[in-house]
Design an enzyme around this catalytic site. Structure first.
Site, PDB file in Angstrom:
ATOM      1  N   LYS A  56       0.857  -1.195   0.000  1.00 23.78           N
ATOM      2  CA  LYS A  56       0.000   0.000   0.000  1.00 23.78           C
ATOM      3  C   LYS A  56       0.888   1.238   0.000  1.00 23.78           C
ATOM      4  O   LYS A  56       1.936   1.256   0.656  1.00 23.78           O
ATOM      5  CB  LYS A  56      -0.881  -0.060   1.252  1.00 23.78           C
ATOM      6  CG  LYS A  56      -1.953   0.993   1.357  1.00 23.78           C
ATOM      7  CD  LYS A  56      -2.843   0.698   2.582  1.00 23.78           C
ATOM      8  CE  LYS A  56      -3.924   1.730   2.789  1.00 23.78           C
ATOM      9  NZ  LYS A  56      -4.814   1.371   3.912  1.00 23.78           N
ATOM     10  N   SER A  63      -9.676   1.243   3.042  1.00 22.70           N
ATOM     11  CA  SER A  63      -8.851   2.075   2.194  1.00 22.70           C
ATOM     12  C   SER A  63      -7.754   1.306   1.464  1.00 22.70           C
ATOM     13  O   SER A  63      -7.106   1.859   0.585  1.00 22.70           O
ATOM     14  CB  SER A  63      -8.205   3.165   3.057  1.00 22.70           C
ATOM     15  OG  SER A  63      -7.309   2.578   3.994  1.00 22.70           O
ATOM     16  N   SER A  67      -9.715  -1.407   7.235  1.00 22.56           N
ATOM     17  CA  SER A  67      -9.204  -1.135   5.887  1.00 22.56           C
ATOM     18  C   SER A  67      -8.433  -2.280   5.241  1.00 22.56           C
ATOM     19  O   SER A  67      -8.115  -2.200   4.055  1.00 22.56           O
ATOM     20  CB  SER A  67      -8.333   0.119   5.899  1.00 22.56           C
ATOM     21  OG  SER A  67      -9.145   1.257   5.948  1.00 22.56           O
TER      22      SER A  67
END
Lengths: 95, 490
Positions: free
Chosen positions: B80, B155, B179
């Site tokens: 990420k 996310s 997330s």
């Protein structure tokens, strides 16, 4: 809750955010709705309940007081939008 | 070996060890799939083609010389876009960090490197991990590989979509309120949020420091155990890092859940307003566990109904403090300005997107004079009540099972103007963050128009072993985790 336009602008000033004119009513509406929702917490009696400060039962470790390698200054300032070899440069603070 | 795209980390490791395939071939195949397919998904914000191939070649040489650093040496992984690295930009999906190159390396990246894994690229995310749909990135919207008109969750939507579309065998995400687990459920992959403190947060750009945790997104629980084994463990650079060594999770996967007690929170599988198909898949999965010998027991988590409200007060308060560092002085974007005050305000106003501004404003409000006790302190007290709920429940069970999400992935744009609706998608996941518990999402079938949904397994503090063992036992006897979106199945 009744979040006013003045409250939004005041909080924005505290947070160093400058909202566009069209953003203000939207933030006012959103904050109002969210604060209305979180107001449900008032239903709970928390008298005498200690707030959670850390979920793990570990003590804050203390670092040894010794000289250690630090990041080279040139590498640290490299990401600043304006810099020289050893410092970040900002607009004039004092007249 | 023709099906490199379908294999997970463990399977690839076996093939590499037996000499069927080289690390270079695996990394090249992943790069080729990203190049061919990612334009439709938008999972990646940056790809490290040449560097990844060079690292894979070096891994092959090291392996040939008998110097494999781990069984995953030379295998690709995506991360990420929130982990600091001196080798690639870290933008957190935000304009304010465009072009930021960290002068230091996140501990998890150092551990991936030490184990020889190849970071193939960074994945898209909601700006500063704030959002549940990956629509809040400054760069692009990621799409769900199961239906390109829908969100992948957030996310860590880029990481989950990349694994779901078989672009990479595994990825790292971060989880503040769900997330990792929510996008994993909505994309049909396996996602684990470890116990708070289990994985170092050093170099993880902070959103809400008392809740954030890095974890693996993979095709299976055994792959999650492998990757967790690489990234977990004490780190003196993170004062909240748990001081004991990490156990061997692969060794804990016995495949046996006979006698395991699974707590079912009363009312969680018939939640009002929840998608009936999602709840039905969850109940079927619980019957699956019972057929494997696990016992289900009802438990009560009465204060978890206040989880979302508690979570949004705490996370926005912490975010407003953490994000004060973006002022145009030290790094990232700076707006044109004459004075220092103007520079702060213009930089932050032009650099942050709407959701981040909304959360900073809310956090600033609840921390401001006169409101601190009514909001922030109250939320921290309710957090204690939620933790006690779990402690009581774990007296009668070894694990707690809940749906991961109230429903499947929704259409892009549907909730973007309704933040509260977006927040409610985390209703089942936030409490594990508030209590700091390990929690896993595993695929448990499809619902509605063929969209995946997940089952969440929550464990006692530091008991990732039981969570992973139960998930692995389920996956050994079911095939939900092997389903792939048709468009990306080959």
């Amino acid at each position: 809750m009744n979040i006013t336009r003045e409250t939004v602008l005041y909080v924005a000033r505290l947070a160093r955010l400058r909202l566009r004119e069209d953003e203000v009513p939207r933030m006012q509406r959103d904050l109002d709705a969210i604060l209305d929702y979180v107001a449900t917490l008032r239903e709970l009696d928390t008298t005498g309940v200690a707030p959670t400060t850390h979920v793990l039962e570990i003590e804050t470790p203390l670092r040894a007081d010794e000289v250690r390698r630090v990041l080279p200054v040139a590498e640290v300032v490299r990401n600043a939008p304006e810099h020289d070899e050893s410092a970040m440069i900002v607009p004039k603070v004092l007249e | 070996m023709n099906e490199l795209g379908k294999a997970g980390l463990g399977e690839l490791a076996l093939h590499v060890a037996s000499g069927d395939v080289s690390c270079r071939e695996i990394v090249a195949a992943a790069l080729s799939r990203i190049e061919r397919l990612d334009a439709r998904i938008g999972a990646f914000v940056a790809v490290r083609g040449e560097a990844a191939l060079a690292q894979a070649r070096a891994a092959d040489e090291a392996r040939a010389a008998g110097h494999a650093r781990s069984r995953l040496h030379g295998l690709p992984v995506a991360v990420k876009d929130i982990l600091a690295s001196p080798e690639f930009d870290t933008t957190c999906g935000s304009r304010i960090l465009a072009g930021f190159r960290a002068p230091y390396e996140a501990t998890v990246l150092a551990r991936l490197r030490d184990a020889g894994l190849v970071v193939i690229g960074s994945t898209n995310m909601d700006e500063f991990a704030m959002g549940g749909s990956t629509e809040n990135s400054a760069w692009q919207k990621t799409k769900n590989p199961w239906d390109l008109t829908r969100i992948p969750g957030g996310s860590s939507g880029g990481s989950a979509a990349a694994v779901a579309a078989r672009l990479v065998p595994a990825a790292l995400g971060s989880d503040t309120g769900g997330s990792i687990r929510q996008p994993s459920a909505l994309c049909g992959v396996t996602g684990l949020k470890p116990t708070y403190g289990r994985v170092s947060r050093y170099g993880l750009v902070a959103f809400a420091s008392s809740l954030d945790q890095i974890g693996p997104i993979t095709r299976s629980c055994s792959d999650a155990a492998l990757l967790l084994g690489v990234i977990a463990g004490h780190d003196p650079l993170d004062a909240t890092s748990y001081p004991e060594a990490a156990p061997n999770w692969i060794g804990a996967l016995s495949g046996d859940v006979d006698g395991l007690r699974i707590g079912i929170p009363r009312g969680f599988f018939d939640g009002e307003g929840a998608d009936p198909g999602t709840m039905a898949r969850g109940r079927e999965a619980l019957r699956g566990f019972e057929s494997l010998g696990a016992k289900t027991v009802e438990v009560d988590l009465p204060n978890c109904a206040f989880g979302i409200a508690t979570y949004y007060l705490i996370c926005t308060a912490e975010a407003s403090s953490n994000l004060s560092r973006y002022d145009g002085v030290k790094y990232g974007f700076r707006a044109e300005s004459e004075t220092l005050d103007e520079m702060y305000e213009k930089t932050r106003s032009e650099g942050f997107g709407a959701e981040v501004k909304r959360r900073i404003l809310l956090g600033t409000y609840v921390l401001s004079a006169g409101y601190y006790d009514a909001y922030y302190r109250k939320a921290q007290q309710v957090r204690t009540l939620i933790r006690r709920d779990f402690e009581r429940a774990f007296a009668s069970c070894d694990l707690i099972a809940t749906p991961t999400t109230p429903g499947p992935a929704w259409p892009l744009g549907e909730r973007i103007d309704d933040p509260l609706q977006m927040y409610l998608a985390d209703v089942y996941t936030v409490t594990a963050n508030l209590a700091g518990l390990p929690a896993l999402s595993i695929p448990c079938g499809l619902t509605g128009p063929g969209l995946p949904v997940g089952l969440q397994l929550i464990g006692r503090p530091l008991d990732e072993a039981t969570v992973l063992r139960a998930g692995d036992a389920f996956q050994r006897r079911t095939s939900h985790h092997q389903l792939a979106p048709e468009e990306f199945a080959s």
